[in-house]
Design a protein around this motif. Sequence first.
Motif, mmCIF file in Angstrom:
data_model
loop_
_atom_site.group_PDB
_atom_site.id
_atom_site.type_symbol
_atom_site.label_atom_id
_atom_site.label_comp_id
_atom_site.label_asym_id
_atom_site.label_seq_id
_atom_site.Cartn_x
_atom_site.Cartn_y
_atom_site.Cartn_z
ATOM 1 N N LEU A 84 -14.612 -27.203 13.960
ATOM 2 C CA LEU A 84 -13.344 -27.539 13.310
ATOM 3 C C LEU A 84 -13.477 -27.316 11.807
ATOM 4 C CD1 LEU A 84 -12.623 -30.928 15.093
ATOM 5 C CD2 LEU A 84 -11.187 -28.901 15.257
ATOM 6 N N GLU A 88 -8.789 -29.477 9.593
ATOM 7 C CA GLU A 88 -8.449 -29.861 10.972
ATOM 8 C C GLU A 88 -9.070 -31.217 11.309
ATOM 9 O OE1 GLU A 88 -8.141 -25.396 12.992
ATOM 10 O OE2 GLU A 88 -10.081 -26.399 12.843
ATOM 11 N N ILE A 172 -4.404 -27.336 17.506
ATOM 12 C CA ILE A 172 -5.664 -27.739 16.863
ATOM 13 C C ILE A 172 -6.654 -28.252 17.914
ATOM 14 C CG2 ILE A 172 -6.769 -29.202 15.122
ATOM 15 C CD1 ILE A 172 -4.110 -29.548 13.761
#
Length: 271
Positions: A84, A88, A172
Amino acid sequence: MSVKLIAVDMDGTFLDDNKEYNRARFAELYAQMKEQGIRFVVASGNQYYQLISFFPEIAHEISFVADNGGWVVSEGKDTFNGELTKQEFNTVIDHLLTLPHVDIIACGKRNGYTLKSYDDAFIKMARSYYHRLEVVENFSNLDDVFFKFALNLPDNLLDDTMDVLAAQFDGIMVPVTSGHGSIDLIIPGVHKANGLRILQEKWGIDDSEVVTFGDGGNDIEMLRQAKYGFAMANAPEKIKQIAAYQTGHCNEQGVLNVIERALKKEAPFNA
């Protein structure tokens, strides 16, 4: 077509309810798998460091799809991990901290991280799944590579929370159930089946040569991807419906019984 890869989920699948397996019987079957050139892969939502503790003698020669596909280690070598971005990570954490009934573990490559403010019973339970767990004051400024969040919440809030998180983090992260009262947030496409695909490409193994075993929502992709996807007898009905095959309960060595059939080339492996 012969079997060339066998992948097992751990909790509720390879392990019984006491988190044990028949080590002597598995050792015999594993020796036969090696003779026949069959790869053995552990595909679990659990942390890599916890998974290797179950296979101390052979961890260096088998492969692990850990953290639901977030980290793949093959024969002791780092093969893949999702990551990530900082932005995020912060987006996800900031929202999760607004949910009062959710306990959070941020799953990194070096450690799992959870908050000192959570109750002792949760932290004790978390330590049983995360051999490396750091208890921190907050989630800011953690220096690690993050690829998953594990969430603990009351069973009765599970379905609604899944829906809310799916909408909130669209693009995401994807929520998947990983057992009673627990949700894993994974990077889109970075699931167990993706980890297996990476290993299959490395070894030149087709989906028709793969056997997978699972019992939960985080096993769906790998049960569908493999020709021989086996749902456990203790799996929820929706998991049984998507799997091509079924085997016995995790407390009755359902996985080892099928591995034995595969080694002997008995049905359905004799077609």
